[in-house]
Design an enzyme around this catalytic site. Structure first.
Site, PDB file in Angstrom:
ATOM      1  CG  ASP A 190      -1.939   1.111   1.200  1.00  0.00           C
ATOM      2  OD1 ASP A 190      -2.292   1.545   0.092  1.00  0.00           O
ATOM      3  OD2 ASP A 190      -2.348   1.562   2.273  1.00  0.00           O
ATOM      4  CD  GLU A 231      -5.014   6.297  -0.671  1.00  0.00           C
ATOM      5  OE1 GLU A 231      -6.156   5.808  -0.599  1.00  0.00           O
ATOM      6  OE2 GLU A 231      -4.110   6.018   0.144  1.00  0.00           O
ATOM      7  CD  GLU A 240      -5.274   2.403  -2.467  1.00  0.00           C
ATOM      8  OE1 GLU A 240      -4.742   1.523  -1.770  1.00  0.00           O
ATOM      9  OE2 GLU A 240      -5.080   3.612  -2.259  1.00  0.00           O
TER      10      GLU A 240
END
Length: 910
Positions: A208, A242, A269
Site C-alpha cells: 500500500d 492518498e 490500491e
C-alpha cells in the site's frame, strides 16, 4: 427397460434405509401406519394409484452425512486451488511483455526509502527524486513512436467528503508526479492509471501502495518501447498524498490541465499484502469498462458482490476511485490486493512478502487493460456509453461473466417465475388435495425459517458470551477455531431443530415425501429472496439465481424413479452433481469475503463485537450451504451420530476458547498477526472565553484498534489498566482528544496515562486574526494556524449558534457524527501559514461564547516524533504488538501511529 410409475414406486417402497432389507412387518402383511403426505396411512392415493416419488428411499446416517461432508470438502479443495493459483507463468508463445523482476527492483528501491509520510523528506524529496530518475531513464530508451511528458504538481485545495461520518479536508503544497505517454502527433483523450507512493507513518508501504507504483513504472517502460503508437494518451499519476484521505487525487483531477482529457481511469490500491488483485469497483454505469477488463485481463478476479459490499460503507475505507468519480465525473476500475490484510498498514508490509508471481499477474492484467483502453474507439466518447450498471463475476479466476444489469433483472424475474410456476403446479396437484398440500408445504417453509432464526440467535448468544468473558478474536490467528466454534454450533442447531420437527410434528409422514417437500420449501425461500433482491436493484441477485436455477434443474434431472439396485447412491451422486455450480461458487465467494473481512476485525474499533460479526457471517453461510441438504435430515434413518459429533466438537472448542488456549495475536516472523495499538504522547490546554487556561495536562493517550482494547497488554504493563480510563470532555469538541480522523464513534474506550509535558521543536501557533460583524446577525471569525504537516481542526457551535458558511471546501460546512465539525489539514515540505474563516449566526446574548474551536498538531516524522517516555513504554509491550527485531526504533514501528500531539482548545465570543 422402463418400469411403470406404480411398479417403480412399489419397488422403492420395499427398500429400507438400513441398506435394502425388507421390512419385517411389511413381509408379514402388516404395513406400518405412515402418512405419505396425502393423508392416507396405507401409502396409496385415492383412486388406487400410488403417489409418484421424486426422492429415493431413506438414507442410512452412515452414508448421508459423510457423503455431504466429503462433497463440501472437495469443493473447498477446488476453491483453495483456484485462490492459490496465480496463473502467471510465461506462456509457450514467448516471454511476457511485462517484466516482474524489473518491477520488483522498482519496488525494493521505493520501500528502501522507508516510511513516506506526507510532508516528510522521504516522501516529498527522496521518493519523488527516485521516480523522476526512473522516468527519465525510461524516456531515454523510448521509441520514436511515443512522446513522454513529465510534470510535478504541488496543488493546494479543500473539499468535503461523506466518509467516516463526514468531514472536510484542506491540503497545501502536496506532491504529484505525472507522466503522459502519447503518440508523437499528440492525443485529445487519455486513460489514467493511478497509484500512490506515500505511506502511513512507520510502515514501508510495500503493498500500500509502492508495488502499484512499481507496476506502473514497468508498464510505462513496456509501452514506451513499443514501436506501435497508441490511439490515445496514457497518463500515469504517482500521487503523493492518498493516505491523507485522498488529497492528491483531488488536487490532480480538479486543478491539473491534463485532467480535462481523461475519459477513464484504473486505480491501483491494496487492502492486503500481495496475492490476487480484486476488481471491487467499476463504473459508475459504464458496462463497456467491465467488458474491457473481461477482454483484456489475462488473469481475471472480479466481483460485483465486492463492489456492493464496499460501496455499502460496511468496510471503513475508501480509495481515489471516489474522488475521480465524484469530483471528476470520470468512470473507472478499482483494483486492490486483498491477501493477508493482517499486516496491512504495519511494519511487516515489506517488499519481500509480495510474491513475484503476484507482481507478474497484476502487471499482465493492468498492462492488458490499459493497452485495450488506449486503443479503443469507445474511450473518446466514454460518456455516451453510460447506460446502467453491469453484473460481473469471475469463475474460479478463469474467466469473467458480465452482462448488463437490466438483462440480469429480466433473467432473475424469469427464473423466479419459473420456480413459482413449478412450485404452484406441484403443490396444487391434485386439485382435490390442494389445501392439504399447501398446509404441508407451508409447515415445511415455516420450520425452515424457524430453524434459521433459532440457529442465528443461538450462535450469536455464544458469540456474545465469548466476547463478554474476554475471549474475543480467539480465531484471529487460528481461523479454523471460528469454524469449529460457530460453524459446528450452527450446523448442530439446524440438524437439531429439523430432527425434533421430524420426530414430533412430522412423525407420521413418509420420509420421501418430507425430503421432497423440504426441498421445495428451500426453493421457495430462494425464489422469494431472488425476487426481493432483484427488486432492490442489487446486482448481487445473480447469486440467488444460481440457487434457484441449478437446484431446480437438479430436481428435474432426478424426476424418474430409481430401481431398487443402487438407487440411493445414484440419487445422491446425481443430486450433488446438479448442485455443483451454486455450491462451488458460494464457497469460492465465501472464501474471498472471509479473506477480506477477517483481518478487518482486528482494526474495526472497540465498539464492534468481531465475534458477533464473524459468527453471523458463518451462520449465514451455513444456512445457505445447508438449504438444499436439509431434506437429507428427513431421508436418513437417524441423526444421532451427526448431532453428537457436531456437539462434541463445539463443546470442546468452546471449552478451549474459554480457557484462553487460542491466543488472538501472533509474532511469528513468517506470518505475523499483530495487535494494533494507537499511542500518542499528548499535551492539552483548555481556554475559556477570556483566553485564560482553565485546564492543562499531558499524558500518553492509548487506543486499542480492536474490541479487546488493552486487556491483553495489562498483564505486561500493569499501569495500563481501567483505572486510567479517560472520560469524554463533554464541553469540548470531539471529547477534548486529538483525533487525527473523526473516528471517535469507533473508539469510545480510551486510556490516558499521565506523562511529562512535551515541547516540540516545531510548535503549534493558533491565533484569531479578526472578528467581524456581518449582515443578518452573523459573525465572521478569521484565524491563522502554523505548525507541523498534519493538523486537525475541531469546531462546535454553541447552543443557539449555527455554522452557516466557511472558507473551506465548497463553503458549505459538513458536520461529523455527533454534530461537531472536523477539518483534516496537511501540507508538503513548504507551506505558508494556514488562513481560514468561519461564519456563524448567533443569538443576541452569548455570554458563554458562540463557538468552541480546537486545533491539534500531529508529529509523524522527524525529531519531534520521538518521545523518550513513549518509547520507554513501548519497550515493555509484548512482542506480538511490535516487531521482533531487537532494534528499539523498529520495535515501535508496528504501531499504526506514534508521535507527539498537541491539543489546543479555545472558546470564542463576540
Amino acid at each position: 427397460m422402463e418400469q411403470s410409475a406404480a411398479a417403480a414406486a412399489a419397488a422403492v417402497r420395499r427398500l429400507r434405509a438400513t441398506g435394502g432389507h425388507r421390512d419385517r412387518d411389511r413381509d408379514l402383511g402388516h404395513p406400518p401406519a405412515r402418512d405419505d403426505g396425502d393423508g392416507d396411512t396405507g401409502g396409496k392415493k385415492r383412486g388406487g394409484r400410488r403417489r409418484r416419488q421424486l426422492l429415493p428411499p431413506p438414507l442410512p446416517e452412515g452414508r448421508g452425512a459423510p457423503l455431504v461432508l466429503l462433497y463440501l470438502l472437495g469443493l473447498r479443495a477446488l476453491v483453495h486451488v483456484s485462490h492459490r493459483q496465480l496463473l502467471s507463468q510465461p506462456s509457450a508463445a514467448g516471454p511476457r511483455e511485462f517484466s516482474a523482476p524489473r518491477a520488483r527492483g522498482y519496488l525494493d528501491n521505493i520501500t528502501a526509502i522507508g516510511p513516506r509520510t506526507v510532508g516528510s523528506p522521504e516522501n516529498e524529496v527522496l521518493a519523488v527524486n527516485y521516480l523522476l530518475e526512473q522516468i527519465q531513464a525510461i524516456e531515454r530508451e523510448s521509441t520514436d513512436a511515443h512522446k513522454i511528458s513529465v510534470d510535478i504538481q504541488r496543488p493546494t485545495g479543500s473539499f468535503s467528503i461523506d466518509f467516516l461520518g463526514g468531514f472536510t479536508s484542506y491540503y497545501a503544497n502536496i506532491t504529484n508526479v505525472i507522466v503522459k505517454l502519447e503518440p508523437r502527433s499528440g492525443a485529445e483523450h487519455a486513460v489514467l492509471s493511478n497509484c500512490h507512493f506515500d505511506s502511513v507513518p512507520n510502515t514501508p508501504g510495500a503493498s500500500d501502495d509502492a508495488v502499484s507504483c512499481a507496476v506502473m513504472l514497468e508498464i510505462l517502460n513496456t509501452l514506451s518501447k513499443s514501436s506501435e503508437p497508441l490511439q490515445h494518451a496514457v497518463i500515469f499519476l504517482f500521487n503523493g498524498a492518498e493516505e491523507n484521505i485522498l488529497q492528491a487525487s483531488h488536487g490532480f483531477i480538479t486543478q491539473h490541465e491534463w485532467a480535462k482529457s481523461i475519459r477513464a481511469f484504473i486505480n491501483l490500491e491494496a487492502a492486503g499484502v500481495g496475492g490476487k488483485e480484486l476488481v471491487f469497483q467499476t463504473g459508475p454505469e459504464n458496462p463497456w469498462l467491465v467488458q474491457a477488463y473481461v477482454v483484456a485481463a489475462k488473469h481475471p478476479f472480479a466481483s460485483v458482490v465486492a463492489q456492493e459490499i464496499f460501496q455499502s460503507g460496511i468496510i471503513p475505507a475508501d480509495t481515489d476511485f471516489r474522488i475521480y468519480r465524484d469530483f471528476g465525473n470520470v468512470p473507472g476500475i478499482d483494483l486492490a490486493f486483498i491477501e493477508n490484510g493482517y499486516i496491512y498498514h504495519t511494519e511487516y508490509d515489506t517488499s519481500d512478502r509480495i510474491l513475484t508471481d503476484s507482481i507478474q499477474r497484476a502487471g499482465d492484467n493492468i498492462l492488458g487493460v490499459l493497452k485495450y483502453l488506449a486503443t479503443s474507439d469507445k474511450l473518446a466518447n466514454s460518456f455516451e456509453y453510460r447506460h446502467g450498471n453491469v453484473v460481473f463475476f469471475d469463475v474460479l479466476g478463469l474467466f469473467v461473466l458480465a452482462y448488463p444489469a437490466r438483462v440480469g433483472t429480466i433473467m432473475n424475474y424469469i427464473t423466479a417465475a419459473i420456480a413459482f410456476l413449478y412450485l404452484s403446479k406441484k403443490v396444487l396437484q391434485p386439485k382435490t388435495r390442494a389445501i392439504h398440500n399447501l398446509k404441508k408445504f407451508f409447515t415445511a417453509f415455516g420450520i425452515t425459517l424457524i430453524s434459521w432464526v433459532c440457529t442465528l440467535v443461538t450462535v450469536l448468544i455464544v458469540a456474545v458470551f465469548v466476547s463478554v468473558i474476554g475471549r474475543s478474536l480467539s480465531w484471529y490467528t487460528h481461523f479454523y477455531v471460528s469454524v469449529f466454534l460457530y460453524g459446528t454450533a450452527a450446523a448442530a442447531n439446524l440438524v437439531l431443530v429439523h430432527t425434533l420437527a421430524k420426530k414430533s410434528f412430522l412423525k407420521n409422514m413418509n420420509e420421501q415425501y418430507l425430503g421432497d417437500i423440504f426441498f421445495d420449501a428451500s426453493l421457495m425461500i430462494w425464489s422469494i429472496a431472488l425476487a426481493v433482491v432483484t427488486q432492490m436493484g442489487l446486482c448481487s441477485a445473480f447469486i440467488c439465481t444460481l440457487w434457484v436455477a441449478f437446484p431446480l434443474l437438479a430436481k428435474l434431472m432426478i424426476h424418474k424413479e430409481f430401481s431398487q439396485k443402487g438407487a440411493t447412491m445414484k440419487f445422491v451422486m446425481m443430486y450433488m452433481l446438479g448442485m455443483f455450480v451454486p455450491y462451488l461458487y458460494m464457497m469460492y465467494l465465501s472464501w474471498t469475503v472471509f479473506e477480506m473481512f477477517t483481518p478487518i476485525m482486528g482494526r474495526s474499533g472497540s465498539e464492534i463485537l468481531p465475534d458477533v460479526v464473524l459468527a453471523g457471517f458463518i451462520v449465514v453461510i451455513t444456512m445457505i450451504l445447508s438449504s438444499y441438504f436439509i431434506n437429507f435430515i428427513y431421508l436418513v434413518k437417524s441423526t444421532k451420530t451427526t448431532l453428537i459429533t457436531l456437539t462434541a466438537v463445539f463443546v470442546v472448542t468452546l471449552i478451549l476458547v474459554c480457557s484462553g488456549i487460542f491466543f488472538p495475536y501472533s509474532s511469528d516472523a513468517a506470518n505475523p498477526k499483530p495487535k494494533r495499538v494507537f499511542l500518542q504522547h499528548t499535551s492539552r490546554r483548555f481556554h475559556d472565553v477570556d483566553g485564560n487556561v482553565v485546564k492543562s495536562d499531558s499524558g500518553i493517550w492509548i487506543n486499542g484498534f480492536d474490541y479487546n482494547g488493552i486487556s491483553h497488554i495489562t498483564p505486561h504493563v500493569p499501569e495500563i489498566n481501567d483505572t486510567i480510563r479517560t472520560a469524554c470532555e463533554e464541553h469540548a469538541p470531539f471529547c477534548g482528544l486529538p483525533w487525527i480522523l473523526p473516528v471517535h464513534f469507533m473508539f469510545r474506550k480510551n486510556w490516558y496515562l499521565p506523562a511529562p509535558e512535551i515541547f516540540p521543536r516545531s510548535p503549534l501557533h493558533f491565533k484569531v486574526l479578526s472578528k467581524e460583524l456581518m449582515p443578518w446577525n452573523s459573525v465572521r471569525l478569521s484565524f491563522e494556524v502554523s505548525g507541523p504537516s498534519h493538523m486537525s481542526l475541531y469546531v462546535r457551535p454553541h447552543e443557539g449558534s449555527v455554522l452557516s458558511t466557511w472558507s473551506l471546501g465548497d463553503g458549505i460546512p459538513v458536520a461529523s457524527l455527533g454534530g461537531d465539525y472536523f477539518v483534516f489539514y496537511s501540507h508538503g515540505l513548504q507551506a505558508t501559514p494556514w488562513h481560514f474563516w468561519v461564519e456563524l449566526t448567533a443569538p443576541e446574548k452569548h455570554a458563554d461564547g458562540i463557538v468552541s474551536l480546537a486545533i491539534a498538531a500531529h508529529y509523524f516524522f522527524g525529531e519531534d516524533q520521538k518521545s523518550p517516555q513513549l518509547y520507554a513504554l513501548l519497550e515493555r509491550f509484548p512482542n506480538w504488538t511490535f516487531s521482533s527485531d531487537p532494534k528499539p526504533e523498529q520495535q515501535k514501528a508496528d504501531q499504526d501511529e506514534l508521535g507527539l500531539h498537541h491539543y489546543h482548545r479555545t472558546t470564542e465570543k463576540y
